[in-house]
Design an enzyme around this catalytic site. Structure first.
Site, PDB file in Angstrom:
ATOM      1  N   HIS A 158       0.836  -1.211   0.000  1.00 56.56           N
ATOM      2  CA  HIS A 158       0.000   0.000   0.000  1.00 56.56           C
ATOM      3  C   HIS A 158       0.864   1.252   0.000  1.00 56.56           C
ATOM      4  CE1 HIS A 158       0.425   1.002   4.346  1.00 56.56           C
ATOM      5  NE2 HIS A 158       0.503  -0.303   4.508  1.00 56.56           N
ATOM      6  N   ASP A 208      -0.240   4.436   0.849  1.00 53.01           N
ATOM      7  CA  ASP A 208      -0.551   5.481   1.834  1.00 53.01           C
ATOM      8  C   ASP A 208       0.208   5.236   3.133  1.00 53.01           C
ATOM      9  OD1 ASP A 208      -2.168   3.185   2.195  1.00 53.01           O
ATOM     10  OD2 ASP A 208      -3.572   4.296   3.445  1.00 53.01           O
ATOM     11  N   ASP A 229       6.735   0.953   6.271  1.00 55.87           N
ATOM     12  CA  ASP A 229       5.295   0.680   6.166  1.00 55.87           C
ATOM     13  C   ASP A 229       4.665   1.723   5.264  1.00 55.87           C
ATOM     14  OD1 ASP A 229       2.676  -0.089   6.526  1.00 55.87           O
ATOM     15  OD2 ASP A 229       2.502   0.714   8.542  1.00 55.87           O
ATOM     16  N   GLU A 243      -5.087   1.744   2.693  1.00 54.28           N
ATOM     17  CA  GLU A 243      -4.989   0.630   3.629  1.00 54.28           C
ATOM     18  C   GLU A 243      -5.037   1.110   5.070  1.00 54.28           C
ATOM     19  OE1 GLU A 243      -2.625  -0.491   5.866  1.00 54.28           O
ATOM     20  OE2 GLU A 243      -3.119  -2.611   6.034  1.00 54.28           O
ATOM     21  N   ASP A 246       1.496 -10.423   1.230  1.00 50.54           N
ATOM     22  CA  ASP A 246       1.237  -9.046   1.667  1.00 50.54           C
ATOM     23  C   ASP A 246       2.268  -8.655   2.723  1.00 50.54           C
ATOM     24  OD1 ASP A 246       0.001  -6.583   1.961  1.00 50.54           O
ATOM     25  OD2 ASP A 246      -1.793  -7.353   2.962  1.00 50.54           O
ATOM     26  N   HIS A 299       4.830   3.645  12.559  1.00 48.57           N
ATOM     27  CA  HIS A 299       3.765   4.490  13.124  1.00 48.57           C
ATOM     28  C   HIS A 299       4.305   5.404  14.216  1.00 48.57           C
ATOM     29  CE1 HIS A 299      -0.045   2.250  11.579  1.00 48.57           C
ATOM     30  NE2 HIS A 299       0.956   2.191  10.732  1.00 48.57           N
TER      31      HIS A 299
END
Ligand SMILES: [Zn+2]
Length: 501
Positions: free
Chosen positions: A125, A127, A157, A191, A216, A463
């Protein structure tokens, strides 16, 4: 996303237990299945510079998902243009079809030469979660290279995967590679907030596509998570937990606080959620994946762990209690109950007519949403409490990881080749959710694995702040996908292997 982080938590959890699983399988029959025509995964100095510059440019575009309806569409559009400019061969090759889905997601169909081989799919992904500048060593969207690392939001990520997949394909095409087995590349754009993957999934289903397997994001090769385990450890997640957001509500007659009733909405609701917190969901160790994995690999453990794990019929309750003790490992053996919101009251002297609480459950793969909801009602056991399911996802089925499981064995074979120092590979659970949950209509084999080393520090950065990837690790990720795509061209069925005792 959070899934990524919690997948890793699950891995770390296994490690915290001091459990190591060594598997020396030869995977898909070892060397003899290597195709003679395989293109070596060696890249020129110029190619290596180009690949890291391409990643830096991708990090520079702030494709942030702020919330369900708030995505940076300008950046996502720019990102679409960007991949066209850095991977020109991918976009001009006749047997690679490119489609934009849901405005910003990308689907590539790479047509293989042998239609008898079932296609597979690689997911990533584009985003990222927001990254305010505060606390970062370098600005999060700078993509700066410093001390051998490329810094910025999305380096782990998951723009690393987006770019590495396309980069590997670009390099293969430049070497006149034509795949035998067809494959899809699906690059989602939302996502982190919901799942535009649904549109790609529906489209492929409408075209009658059935996939051999999907790979994934999710797990990593873990390094340094427990002090006494020197060896890195790769776990491929073969399932993910489900999730329920459940609102509990109590309505009572409003009144003045000077003459309160015996019970208020707040008191009734507080008692109900307290019962839920005090009553854990059942321990599913006996029927869960963790037990199977431990049993399968027991003989690889040093004494006395090998004896304990070979005899779970006897030691199961002991092992299960040890696992429960740690709050992280506890999440591996049961549905967890987290009280996340509580709202009631409007004024200091008014008995509130309504009280609401929201509870977030993460559903163990051995249970269903419905089973958990039944248990919750039984634990609350108060018909003044109303239940409203705000959202619910059942756990994903467990994908096969046996010797016949093509996707799993191809991952294992490529790990063995690209990371020869890693001889510990095992299946595991992802505690969070990834985009792959939208693709269960296309395959029963979904694997979550990122070919990267992760240490506790980099784990925190996902994150968090100072997310970064080493230039070398990124090159290795490209190499992994470069080899994986070629390995997938095998028409050999995975063969049984013997453990080397
Ligand atoms: Zn992610």
């Amino acid at each position: 996303m959070a899934p990524l982080r919690v997948c890793v938590l699950a891995l770390a959890a296994v490690l915290l237990l001091g459990i190591s699983t060594m598997s020396r399988s030869k995977g898909l029959g070892g060397q003899k299945h290597q195709r003679a025509s395989q293109i070596p995964s060696e890249f020129s100095q110029g190619e290596r510079v180009a690949m890291k510059e391409a990643l830096k440019g991708a990090i520079h575009i702030p494709t942030v998902s702020f919330g369900p309806k708030e995505i940076n569409t300008t950046a996502l559009a720019e990102f679409g243009e960007y991949i066209r400019s850095v991977f020109p061969t991918v976009f001009k090759t006749s047997f690679v079809q490119h489609e934009v889905i849901g405005e910003y997601s990308h689907l590539f169909t790479v047509q293989g030469s042998d239609p008898s081989l079932q296609p597979y799919m690689l997911l990533a992904h584009s985003d990222v979660v927001p990254a305010p500048d505060e606390g970062w060593e370098v600005p999060p969207f700078s993509g700066l290279e410093h001390d051998g690392f490329i810094h910025g939001r999305g380096t782990l990520d998951n723009k690393n995967s987006v770019m590495a997949i396309l980069q590997a394909l670009e390099l293969l095409l430049l070497r006149n590679y034509i795949p035998r087995r067809s494959f899809f590349i699906a690059l989602g754009h939302d996502e982190e907030i919901s799942g535009g993957a649904q549109k790609i999934s529906a489209l492929l289903q409408a075209r009658g596509v059935q996939l051999a397997f999907i790979v994934d994001e999710g797990n990593f090769i873990l390094d340094g998570f427990i002090p006494n385990l020197k060896k890195p450890f790769a776990i491929i997640a073969v399932t993910e937990k489900g999730a329920i957001n459940l609102m509990l509500q109590v309505n009572t007659t409003p009144g003045h606080s000077s003459a309160p009733p015996k019970e208020t909405s707040i008191g009734i609701l507080a008692a109900a959620v307290s019962r839920l917190e005090q009553t854990p969901m059942p321990n599913m160790f006996g029927s869960g994946l963790l037990k199977m994995t431990l049993q399968e690999l027991a003989h690889e453990f040093p004494f006395p762990t090998n004896i304990i794990l070979s005899n779970l019929w006897l030691f199961g309750p002991l092992v299960s209690r040890l696992i429960e003790r740690n709050y992280i490992t506890n999440a591996l053996v049961r549905t967890t109950t987290a009280l996340t919101m509580f709202n009631a009251g409007v004024k200091v002297n008014v008995i509130p007519p309504v009280a609401q609480a929201i509870i977030n459950f993460r559903v163990d793969p051995a249970q269903t949403v419905q089973e958990v909801l039944e248990l919750v009602k039984n634990i609350v056991a108060d018909n003044r409490v109303q239940f409203h399911v705000l959202s619910a996802i059942d756990p994903l089925p467990v994908s096969p990881s046996d010797h016949q499981a093509l996707g799993y064995q191809l991952l294992r074979q490529t790990i063995r080749s690209v990371f020869p120092e890693v001889n510990i590979v095992a299946p595991g659970v992802c505690i969070g959710n990834t985009d792959s949950r939208h693709y269960t209509n296309l395959t029963t084999s979904i694997y979550r694995f990122n070919p990267l080393y992760l240490n506790p520090q980099s784990f925190q950065s996902i994150h968090g702040i100072n997310e970064k990837i080493s230039v070398r690790a990124y090159e290795t990720q490209v190499k992994f996908i470069f080899e994986f795509i070629q390995n997938a061209d095998t028409d050999q069925e995975p063969v049984p292997h013997l453990h080397e005792l």
